[in-house]
Design an enzyme around this catalytic site. Sequence first.
Site, PDB file in Angstrom:
ATOM      1  N   GLY B  76       0.820  -1.207   0.000  1.00 40.71           N
ATOM      2  CA  GLY B  76       0.000   0.000   0.000  1.00 40.71           C
ATOM      3  C   GLY B  76       0.854   1.256   0.000  1.00 40.71           C
ATOM      4  O   GLY B  76       0.548   2.234  -0.687  1.00 40.71           O
ATOM      5  N   THR B  77       1.940   1.218   0.756  1.00 40.10           N
ATOM      6  CA  THR B  77       2.814   2.390   0.847  1.00 40.10           C
ATOM      7  C   THR B  77       3.401   2.745  -0.513  1.00 40.10           C
ATOM      8  O   THR B  77       3.451   3.910  -0.898  1.00 40.10           O
ATOM      9  CB  THR B  77       3.945   2.117   1.863  1.00 40.10           C
ATOM     10  OG1 THR B  77       3.350   1.843   3.131  1.00 40.10           O
ATOM     11  CG2 THR B  77       4.865   3.314   2.001  1.00 40.10           C
ATOM     12  N   ASN B 158      -7.695   3.807   9.557  1.00 46.14           N
ATOM     13  CA  ASN B 158      -7.240   2.526  10.106  1.00 46.14           C
ATOM     14  C   ASN B 158      -7.443   2.407  11.611  1.00 46.14           C
ATOM     15  O   ASN B 158      -7.630   1.318  12.129  1.00 46.14           O
ATOM     16  CB  ASN B 158      -5.761   2.312   9.763  1.00 46.14           C
ATOM     17  CG  ASN B 158      -4.895   3.517  10.078  1.00 46.14           C
ATOM     18  OD1 ASN B 158      -5.233   4.647   9.717  1.00 46.14           O
ATOM     19  ND2 ASN B 158      -3.802   3.294  10.755  1.00 46.14           N
ATOM     20  N   GLN B 186      -7.840   0.195   4.044  1.00 48.00           N
ATOM     21  CA  GLN B 186      -8.742  -0.378   5.052  1.00 48.00           C
ATOM     22  C   GLN B 186     -10.149  -0.622   4.507  1.00 48.00           C
ATOM     23  O   GLN B 186     -10.926  -1.366   5.102  1.00 48.00           O
ATOM     24  CB  GLN B 186      -8.840   0.535   6.280  1.00 48.00           C
ATOM     25  CG  GLN B 186      -7.537   0.676   7.056  1.00 48.00           C
ATOM     26  CD  GLN B 186      -7.074  -0.633   7.686  1.00 48.00           C
ATOM     27  OE1 GLN B 186      -7.830  -1.606   7.814  1.00 48.00           O
ATOM     28  NE2 GLN B 186      -5.819  -0.667   8.088  1.00 48.00           N
ATOM     29  N   GLY B 207      -2.698  -6.069  -0.138  1.00 50.09           N
ATOM     30  CA  GLY B 207      -3.143  -7.459  -0.078  1.00 50.09           C
ATOM     31  C   GLY B 207      -3.381  -7.995   1.318  1.00 50.09           C
ATOM     32  O   GLY B 207      -4.399  -8.633   1.590  1.00 50.09           O
ATOM     33  N   HIS B 208      -2.427  -7.696   2.226  1.00 47.05           N
ATOM     34  CA  HIS B 208      -2.495  -8.371   3.525  1.00 47.05           C
ATOM     35  C   HIS B 208      -3.604  -7.860   4.438  1.00 47.05           C
ATOM     36  O   HIS B 208      -3.822  -8.410   5.507  1.00 47.05           O
ATOM     37  CB  HIS B 208      -1.130  -8.319   4.227  1.00 47.05           C
ATOM     38  CG  HIS B 208      -0.763  -7.003   4.809  1.00 47.05           C
ATOM     39  ND1 HIS B 208      -0.805  -6.772   6.160  1.00 47.05           N
ATOM     40  CD2 HIS B 208      -0.370  -5.850   4.229  1.00 47.05           C
ATOM     41  CE1 HIS B 208      -0.417  -5.511   6.382  1.00 47.05           C
ATOM     42  NE2 HIS B 208      -0.151  -4.941   5.225  1.00 47.05           N
ATOM     43  N   THR B 244      10.237  -7.659 -11.739  1.00 50.17           N
ATOM     44  CA  THR B 244       9.556  -8.921 -12.011  1.00 50.17           C
ATOM     45  C   THR B 244       8.373  -9.099 -11.069  1.00 50.17           C
ATOM     46  O   THR B 244       8.475  -8.807  -9.878  1.00 50.17           O
ATOM     47  CB  THR B 244      10.544 -10.092 -11.859  1.00 50.17           C
ATOM     48  OG1 THR B 244      11.593  -9.907 -12.795  1.00 50.17           O
ATOM     49  CG2 THR B 244       9.869 -11.434 -12.127  1.00 50.17           C
ATOM     50  N   CYS B 332       3.044   4.421  24.233  1.00 47.86           N
ATOM     51  CA  CYS B 332       4.004   3.339  24.418  1.00 47.86           C
ATOM     52  C   CYS B 332       3.934   2.299  23.316  1.00 47.86           C
ATOM     53  O   CYS B 332       4.851   1.518  23.153  1.00 47.86           O
ATOM     54  CB  CYS B 332       3.789   2.671  25.762  1.00 47.86           C
ATOM     55  SG  CYS B 332       4.377   3.694  27.098  1.00 47.86           S
TER      56      CYS B 332
END
Lengths: 277, 394
Positions: B76-77, B158, B186, B207-208, B244, B332
Site C-alpha cells: 500500500g505504501t 485505520n 482499510q 493485499g495483507h 519482475t 508506548c
Amino acid sequence: MWEYTDKVQEHFLHPHNVGEIEKPSGIGDVGSLACGDALKLTLKIEDDVIVDAKFKTFGCASAIASSSVLTIMVIGMTVDEAEKLTNDDIADYLGGLPKEKMHCSVMGREALEAAIADYRGVILPMAEGEVVCDCFGVTDLDVIRAIKESDLRSVEEITNFTKAGGGCGKCEDTLRDILQATISGIPVVPLTADGPKRMTTLQKIKKIEEVLEREIKPALKKDGGDIELVDVDGDFVMVSLRGACTSCAKSQTTLKEYVEKKLRELVLDTLIVEEAK
Amino acid sequence: MKCDPKDVIYMDNNATTRVAPEVVEAMMPFLTECYGNPSSMHSFGGQVSGSVEKARIQVAELIGANSKEITFTSCGTESDSTAILSALQAFPEKRHIVTTRVEHPAIKHLCENLDRLTGHKHRVTRLHVDSDGTLDLTQYEKALTEDTAIVSVMWANNETGVIFPVEKMAAMAKERGILFHTDAVQAVGKIPINLQELDIDFLSLSGHKLHAPKGVGVLYVKRGTPFVPFLAGGHQEDGRRGGTENVASIVGLGRACELAGETMEEENTRVRALRDRLEEGLLTSVPKSMLNGHKTDRLPNTTNISFEFVEGEAILLHMNIHNICASSGSACTSGSLEPSHVLRAMGVPFTAAHGSIRYSLSVYNTDAEVDFVLEKMPPIIAELRELSPFWKAE
C-alpha cells in the site's frame, strides 16, 4: 512488540507494594496523564530509615515494573542510601529495559528523589532549570543530569532516558547543543537569553542564596561545616566558611571544586568564588 | 517459532489478516512447479502471465474497475507514494496538496518529506477532523486552489474505522481539474466500492489487509489519468512499474479479492453484529469507557474504545495473557512518545487517548470469541485502575 525480561513481566503482572501509605513521611508525585506515565510514591520513614514504600502508577509495563522494584529496593534503606539510588540501579534490578523504555526507570528515580525532598522539606533543584522540551516539561538540568549519569551520547538516547524531544521534536537542536556542551565540559549556554545570561547583582544574590540554602549548606553540614554569603561584586562571590570548614585543609578545594562549580551550574557560569578574609 | 492461530483470538485485522486457506491453495503452484517468469518467451514462463492477468481481473471486479486500470505493486505504501509523486511530476507547476490530519504514515510522512523527494517546495493543507473523526466539506472546499495538484484522502481510517465521503470529495476535486487519490487500504474488501461511477483517479490497496499475503499491493489508475512511474525498470505492468512480478502473491491477491466479493455481505451483517455486540458490551460493562469515532459512518469491523486512566500497552499485555490480539493508540505502543496522531487530531483527551484499544474483526471471528473478550476485559481494566494514581472509584 517490546522485548521484556522475565523480571519485568513478573513485576508488571504481579506488582509489589501497590497503594498509598496513610500519613506518609514523604510523597513523590511525578509525571502526568498527558505525558503518558505518572508515578505517585509514598514513603514511611522512621529514624531516617525507609520502613515502608507504596506506589501507584499510570503507564506501560516497564513503568509499573520499575515502580514495583523501586519500592522493594528502598524498603530497609536509610534515606541517605536511597538518595544514591540511580535509574540504572532500577533498570539493572529488572535485568535491563528496552532502550526506548529507560525513561520509565528515570521516572522511578525522580519519584524517589521527590519523596525524599518532600520528607526533608526541601525543593528539588531540577525544577529550577529552564524547560527545554515543552511537550514533556523536561528542563535543561534534567537533560544534563541524564547525560552525565547514564553517559548518553546522542539526542536519541536523551529522548529514551528523559522523553525530551519525543514529542514535536522542535527542541532537538537545543538538546544537541546541551549534549555537546555537557560532554566537552563547557558550561551550558543559557537557553532562553540571547547570549550569556545577564543578571543584576540583586538577582545574583537572591539566586546564590537560594542555591546555598538548598544545595550547598546541607552538603557541608553533613561534615560539620557551613557557609555564609558575604558579598557579591560583579562575578566575584565572597563567602565565609564556618564550623569544621575553617580548620579543614581541603577547604579551598571545596570552595573551588564544589561551591564554585555548583554556583556556576545553577546560577551563572561566569561566577568566581573567593573566601572573604 | 510456533504460531497456532487456533490458540489466539485475533481482533487485529486492521493491522494484518490471516491469509485465507483458499488463497494459500491458489498460490501454491506458483511457489513450487510454476516458477516461470511471465515475461519469458517460452510457454513454461509465458503461461504464468495468464494467471497474473486473471488476478488483475479479479481485483478489478471487486472495486468496479477495468483490469487495465490495475497496477500491481509491493504494498500500500508503494501505491501511495507512486500516486502522489506521479501527480506532482505530471503537474510540475502545481505546488499544493490537500490531505487530512489523520492519514496513515504512508501518506503523512510522504507529505512531510516532499521537498526532499521532489526538490521543490510544496504547500500541504491538512484538513481537520471533528471530535467524531469526520471531515467538514466546507473546510475542504476552501482548501482547493488553482495551485492544488492532488488531493489525498483515505477512504476509511485505520484506527477508528471512520469512513470519509471520498465519492463526493473526488467529484469536487474533478470540477476544479484536481487529481484525487484515496488510500483505500482499510476499505477494500470491507465495504462495496464501484470506481466506474466515481471521479477517483488513484486508489491504493494492500493485499495483507484482505486475507492475501504481505508484500503485494495495487494502485488503481483511472484510464486517461496522466501517469509517471515510480519504479523505473523493465516493461512489466504495461511500463507502469518495473520489476519482475510477485506472481504467487498477485495470484493470491486475485483470489482474496474474489473471496472478499463473496463475503462482503457477511462482513456487513454478521461481522458488524459481532463488532456492535463487543462494543456495546464493553461500553456497558466498563465504567469510564468511550467510543472513539463516528458511530455509524464507520467500517463494519472496527471499534476503537478508550478506557480512561489506564495505559494502552499495559492493557494489551494483559490481554496477551489471554491470547487476545488487538492494538492501541497509546504512546508506548506507537513507537513514539506521544499517543496516536489520529486520536489527538480528534481532540480525544490524553486521559483517554493513552488508554485506547482498537478491536478490528474479520469473518474468522466468532460469537464465542466475543463472549470471551467481554468476559476478560472488565477485570483487566479494573486491575490496572487499581494501580493508577488517577483512578478514583466511584
